[in-house]
Scaffold this motif. Structure first.
Motif, short mmCIF file in Angstrom:
data_model
loop_
_atom_site.label_atom_id
_atom_site.label_comp_id
_atom_site.label_asym_id
_atom_site.label_seq_id
_atom_site.Cartn_x
_atom_site.Cartn_y
_atom_site.Cartn_z
N GLU A 196 -7.85 1.90 -7.54
CA GLU A 196 -8.51 2.93 -7.71
C GLU A 196 -9.17 3.60 -7.17
O GLU A 196 -9.19 4.59 -6.64
N ASN A 197 -8.76 2.56 -5.27
CA ASN A 197 -9.62 3.35 -4.63
C ASN A 197 -8.67 4.86 -4.06
O ASN A 197 -8.85 5.85 -3.99
N PHE A 198 -7.65 4.21 -3.80
CA PHE A 198 -5.74 5.59 -3.44
C PHE A 198 -6.05 6.43 -4.14
O PHE A 198 -5.57 7.62 -4.07
N LYS A 199 -6.34 6.07 -5.84
CA LYS A 199 -6.66 6.89 -7.00
C LYS A 199 -7.43 8.01 -6.43
O LYS A 199 -7.51 9.02 -6.97
N LYS A 200 -7.98 7.48 -6.59
CA LYS A 200 -9.50 8.49 -6.42
C LYS A 200 -9.57 9.39 -5.52
O LYS A 200 -9.87 10.36 -5.25
N ALA A 201 -9.05 9.06 -4.75
CA ALA A 201 -8.48 10.38 -3.42
C ALA A 201 -7.74 10.51 -3.51
O ALA A 201 -7.88 11.58 -2.73
N LEU A 221 1.75 6.69 -6.91
CA LEU A 221 0.41 7.46 -7.80
C LEU A 221 0.92 8.83 -7.62
O LEU A 221 0.43 9.86 -8.98
N LEU A 222 1.79 9.15 -6.38
CA LEU A 222 1.96 10.70 -6.04
C LEU A 222 3.30 10.69 -7.07
O LEU A 222 3.03 11.89 -8.03
N ARG A 282 0.76 -1.40 -0.21
CA ARG A 282 -0.18 -0.03 0.02
C ARG A 282 0.86 1.36 0.15
O ARG A 282 0.05 2.81 -0.31
N LYS A 283 2.16 1.38 0.62
CA LYS A 283 2.84 2.41 0.84
C LYS A 283 3.20 2.99 -0.48
O LYS A 283 3.68 3.93 -0.98
N LYS A 284 3.87 1.12 -1.14
CA LYS A 284 4.58 1.67 -2.92
C LYS A 284 3.56 2.47 -4.11
O LYS A 284 3.59 3.03 -4.55
N LEU A 285 2.43 1.68 -3.11
CA LEU A 285 1.54 2.25 -4.45
C LEU A 285 0.90 3.77 -3.78
O LEU A 285 1.08 4.32 -4.84
N VAL A 286 0.83 4.43 -2.79
CA VAL A 286 0.22 5.55 -2.94
C VAL A 286 1.68 6.20 -3.15
O VAL A 286 1.51 7.74 -4.19
N SER A 314 -12.92 -0.81 1.01
CA SER A 314 -12.72 -1.98 1.64
C SER A 314 -11.33 -2.34 1.39
O SER A 314 -11.34 -2.31 -0.23
N LEU A 315 -10.46 -2.79 1.53
CA LEU A 315 -9.19 -3.45 1.29
C LEU A 315 -9.50 -4.67 0.67
O LEU A 315 -8.96 -5.67 -0.39
N GLY A 316 -10.67 -5.43 0.37
CA GLY A 316 -11.18 -6.75 0.51
C GLY A 316 -12.05 -7.05 -1.03
O GLY A 316 -12.52 -8.01 -1.51
N ASN A 317 -11.81 -5.49 -1.85
CA ASN A 317 -13.01 -5.42 -2.88
C ASN A 317 -12.29 -5.27 -4.27
O ASN A 317 -12.58 -5.83 -5.55
#
Length: 276
Positions: free
Chosen positions: A132-137, A29-30, A22-26, A124-127
């Protein structure tokens, strides 16, 4: 323009593939948006809470919804809003189903002020839609983040259009030696009858002030005020005038844009006149 984005991230379990992914994902994205993530990790509620009162300023917050000791991400969100004037965006995530998180959030909101629980999202992390959720935020966060810098571009753009129209009116499109400000004075002294100049005195003063503001906004620093939030301030006093500086707060952006549009229209209408 500042590129580093400071993030306070609270998760009581940093070990394992999930948190690191998750950290690498954020971070990625940035980076895709041209920003550098400056993440400060915390794994317990109390330490993260104390950090809110530090001299560090954070641009947004991320937290696991399910924390130890019966605390949740909403508990931390409430502390964020109560401390140091923070109104920044908060991202909450959970391994629980979205419907379960939603029910918890609704239950908490029943007895709380809506102002406290504004400017946040949860998912939710389970979907299977974590990226996509982190990107939208993050898109929402950066949209608001960029507004202060966008107003600088707006001043550059509107002035560029006015300068082109002015140069066209004076037949000076090829003469780059004449500055924008000198062209304004040239127009006043060559196009307006001496007896009528006093009628346009206020307009020319506002026009020169607009050019000065554009020039000073070319170099700014981004700062924070505990009561008024983020703002930009001109970094270099290019006119060497005492106490001369330009300051624009994020809460004043609507009025700033409105004033700019109205002044541009006033100057454009003036330039469109056939006689003066």
């Amino acid at each position: 323009m500042r590129k580093n984005i400071k993030i306070l991230w609270l998760d009581d379990e940093w070990e394992g593939f999930g948190p690191e992914n998750r950290k690498k994902l954020v971070i990625n994205l940035l980076e895709e948006k041209g920003y550098i993530a400056d993440i400060k990790e915390f794994e317990d509620f109390d330490t993260a809470y104390k950090e809110l009162s530090s001299t560090e300023r954070y641009d947004f917050f991320i937290s696991d919804y399910n924390l130890n000791d019966s605390k949740t991400g909403l508990t931390y969100l409430e502390k964020i809003r109560d401390t140091n004037g923070y109104k920044q965006f908060v991202i909450l995530y959970s391994n629980n189903e979205y419907s379960v998180i939603k029910e918890d959030v609704i239950g908490v909101l029943k007895n709380k002020s809506l102002d406290v629980f504004s400017n946040f999202t949860f998912f939710s992390l389970g979907n299977g839609s974590e990226r996509e959720n982190f990107k939208k935020a993050i898109d929402v966060i950066l949209c608001r983040w960029d507004e202060l810098n966008a107003i600088r571009g707006r001043y550059m753009c509107e002035n560029a259009e006015l300068e082109y129209k002015l140069r066209t009116k004076l037949d000076c499109l090829e003469n780059e030696k004449l500055t924008y400000s000198s062209l304004i004075d040239k127009f006043k002294h060559t196009k307006i009858h001496p007896n009528n100049r006093k009628n346009y005195k206020n307009l020319f003063e506002k026009w020169h002030a607009l050019v000065k503001k554009r020039n000073m906004l070319a170099h700014v620093e981004e700062l924070y005020d505990s009561k008024k939030g983020y703002y930009i301030k001109s970094k270099v006093n290019i006119y060497d005038e005492e106490d001369e500086e330009i300051v624009i707060f994020e809460n004043d952006l609507d009025n700033e844009r409105k004033s700019l549009v109205l002044l541009k229209k006033e100057i454009t209408d003036f330039l469109n006149k056939s006689s003066y």
